[in-house]
Design a protein around this motif. Structure first.
Motif, mmCIF file in Angstrom:
data_model
loop_
_atom_site.group_PDB
_atom_site.id
_atom_site.type_symbol
_atom_site.label_atom_id
_atom_site.label_comp_id
_atom_site.label_asym_id
_atom_site.label_seq_id
_atom_site.Cartn_x
_atom_site.Cartn_y
_atom_site.Cartn_z
ATOM 1 N N TYR A 118 0.877 -1.168 0.000
ATOM 2 C CA TYR A 118 0.000 0.000 0.000
ATOM 3 C C TYR A 118 0.909 1.211 0.000
ATOM 4 C CZ TYR A 118 -3.755 -3.237 0.751
ATOM 5 O OH TYR A 118 -4.644 -4.260 0.575
ATOM 6 N N LEU A 119 0.837 2.003 -1.072
ATOM 7 C CA LEU A 119 1.744 3.138 -1.209
ATOM 8 C C LEU A 119 1.079 4.421 -0.739
ATOM 9 C CD1 LEU A 119 3.573 2.672 -4.633
ATOM 10 C CD2 LEU A 119 4.073 1.655 -2.438
ATOM 11 N N LYS A 120 1.820 5.131 0.097
ATOM 12 C CA LYS A 120 1.342 6.437 0.547
ATOM 13 C C LYS A 120 2.297 7.495 0.019
ATOM 14 C CE LYS A 120 -0.380 9.046 4.398
ATOM 15 N NZ LYS A 120 -1.018 8.987 5.711
ATOM 16 N N GLN A 125 7.970 15.585 -0.236
ATOM 17 C CA GLN A 125 9.238 14.900 -0.545
ATOM 18 C C GLN A 125 9.235 14.306 -1.959
ATOM 19 O OE1 GLN A 125 8.859 12.065 2.727
ATOM 20 N NE2 GLN A 125 10.732 12.897 3.614
ATOM 21 N N ASN A 126 8.080 14.331 -2.617
ATOM 22 C CA ASN A 126 7.899 13.669 -3.901
ATOM 23 C C ASN A 126 8.392 12.224 -3.817
ATOM 24 O OD1 ASN A 126 7.219 13.324 -6.606
ATOM 25 N ND2 ASN A 126 9.248 13.904 -7.313
ATOM 26 N N LYS A 127 7.814 11.516 -2.865
ATOM 27 C CA LYS A 127 8.240 10.149 -2.578
ATOM 28 C C LYS A 127 7.036 9.326 -2.136
ATOM 29 C CE LYS A 127 11.693 7.671 0.135
ATOM 30 N NZ LYS A 127 12.777 7.724 1.092
ATOM 31 N N SER A 128 7.047 8.037 -2.467
ATOM 32 C CA SER A 128 5.971 7.154 -2.024
ATOM 33 C C SER A 128 6.524 6.113 -1.067
ATOM 34 C CB SER A 128 5.310 6.459 -3.221
ATOM 35 O OG SER A 128 4.516 7.384 -3.931
ATOM 36 N N LYS A 139 -2.670 3.710 -1.529
ATOM 37 C CA LYS A 139 -3.253 3.042 -2.693
ATOM 38 C C LYS A 139 -2.581 1.700 -2.881
ATOM 39 C CE LYS A 139 -4.640 7.136 -5.250
ATOM 40 N NZ LYS A 139 -4.258 8.090 -6.306
ATOM 41 N N LYS A 140 -3.375 0.713 -3.221
ATOM 42 C CA LYS A 140 -2.833 -0.636 -3.403
ATOM 43 C C LYS A 140 -1.950 -0.681 -4.654
ATOM 44 C CE LYS A 140 -4.341 -5.424 -3.057
ATOM 45 N NZ LYS A 140 -5.503 -6.331 -3.054
ATOM 46 N N ALA A 141 -0.781 -1.293 -4.511
ATOM 47 C CA ALA A 141 0.172 -1.379 -5.620
ATOM 48 C C ALA A 141 0.569 -2.838 -5.824
ATOM 49 C CB ALA A 141 1.409 -0.544 -5.307
ATOM 50 N N ILE A 142 0.482 -3.302 -7.065
ATOM 51 C CA ILE A 142 0.816 -4.699 -7.373
ATOM 52 C C ILE A 142 1.772 -4.738 -8.567
ATOM 53 C CG2 ILE A 142 -0.087 -6.986 -7.991
ATOM 54 C CD1 ILE A 142 -2.872 -5.940 -7.010
ATOM 55 N N GLY A 164 -0.578 1.313 -11.634
ATOM 56 C CA GLY A 164 0.381 2.353 -12.022
ATOM 57 C C GLY A 164 0.410 3.465 -10.993
ATOM 58 N N ARG A 165 1.133 3.263 -9.920
ATOM 59 C CA ARG A 165 1.193 4.256 -8.834
ATOM 60 C C ARG A 165 2.449 5.111 -8.936
ATOM 61 N NH1 ARG A 165 -3.941 3.585 -8.163
ATOM 62 N NH2 ARG A 165 -4.555 1.630 -7.183
ATOM 63 N N HIS A 166 2.415 6.223 -8.232
ATOM 64 C CA HIS A 166 3.558 7.144 -8.190
ATOM 65 C C HIS A 166 4.792 6.419 -7.647
ATOM 66 C CE1 HIS A 166 5.965 10.218 -5.879
ATOM 67 N NE2 HIS A 166 5.901 10.815 -7.049
ATOM 68 N N HIS A 167 5.873 6.428 -8.430
ATOM 69 C CA HIS A 167 7.145 5.792 -8.029
ATOM 70 C C HIS A 167 6.962 4.343 -7.584
ATOM 71 C CE1 HIS A 167 9.386 9.845 -7.062
ATOM 72 N NE2 HIS A 167 8.967 9.762 -8.315
ATOM 73 N N GLN A 168 6.000 3.664 -8.180
ATOM 74 C CA GLN A 168 5.650 2.329 -7.685
ATOM 75 C C GLN A 168 6.806 1.328 -7.687
ATOM 76 O OE1 GLN A 168 2.127 0.482 -9.348
ATOM 77 N NE2 GLN A 168 2.816 -1.555 -8.770
#
Length: 231
Positions: A118-120, A125-128, A139-142, A164-168
């Protein structure tokens, strides 16, 4: 489909037809304008099209998706207003298959695995940040990865994204102790000379928005001795 045609702005065109243009992005190029004010790839492509076809006035170009600035590889743009909403829909409905290559120093726990986190995102910081369990605003990331090759000091991973998440990819690989080469933000110990990170959008598969044919694009790896061993 492979192919590389150079342009005066070092534009590497993999494929082009009436509706779309596929570029092999270099490290450091930004896909869309941002607060840096640097000339984005979208503007470079517009100049290229204007020059190539002697177009008067404005050239239409639609941005369909993005790649992080230090990342290399496939970026697709729409050349017509007809193709853009259809391409957007393909990406939104996950009807495209994206394959990435990444170089990591540490051996992954498995040869092949599916990672679920789960990415936050931290905007400042522009970081996940990757969490094992759901946290507020995450958000769930797979993704699915496999080790393609063991190099002298690195491992080449092939990654298929399901979300397709930020910096996934950067965040999830870092979470399993395999930060990407050159990625200081996610825990690699030193930067790459050209400020890139060793993450390359290698393949893109989709149904053409207008011709309705299956298209498979592949981006040659960057001109770097370590990458060249991978191809």
């Amino acid at each position: 489909m492979k192919g590389t045609h150079s342009h005066k702005d070092n534009l590497n065109v993999i494929y082009e037809d009436n509706h779309l243009i596929v570029i092999n992005k270099r490290a450091g190029d930004i896909v869309q304008g941002d607060k840096t004010g640097d000339k984005p790839l979208s503007e470079v492509v517009k100049s290229y099209l204007k020059e190539k076809y002697n177009k008067p006035g404005n050239v239409y170009l639609g941005v369909v998706h993005r790649l992080d600035r230090p990342t290399t590889g496939i970026v697709i743009f729409s050349k017509t207003s007809k193709a853009l909403p259809r391409l957007n829909k393909l990406f939104a409905e996950k009807k495209t298959a994206k394959t990435y290559w990444a170089l990591v120093k540490n051996e992954p726990p498995q040869k092949k695995d599916t990672l679920v986190h789960y990415l936050k995102r931290n905007q400042k910081q522009n970081k996940s940040y990757a969490h094992k369990n759901e946290v507020p605003d995450s958000k769930k990331a797979i993704l699915h990865y496999q080790v393609l090759k063991k190099l002298d000091n690195y491992f080449l991973l092939e990654i298929a994204l399901e979300t397709g998440r930020h910096h996934q990819i950067r965040s999830q690989l870092s979470a399993i102790g395999c930060p990407i080469k050159g990625d200081l933000k996610y825990g690699f110990d030193r930067s790459n000379k050209d400020a890139s990170i060793s993450l390359h959008a290698r393949k893109l598969n989709l149904i053409h928005p207008v011709l309705k044919e299956e298209m498979n694009f592949e981006a040659p790896v960057p001109e770097d001795p370590l990458w060249k061993v991978c191809e």
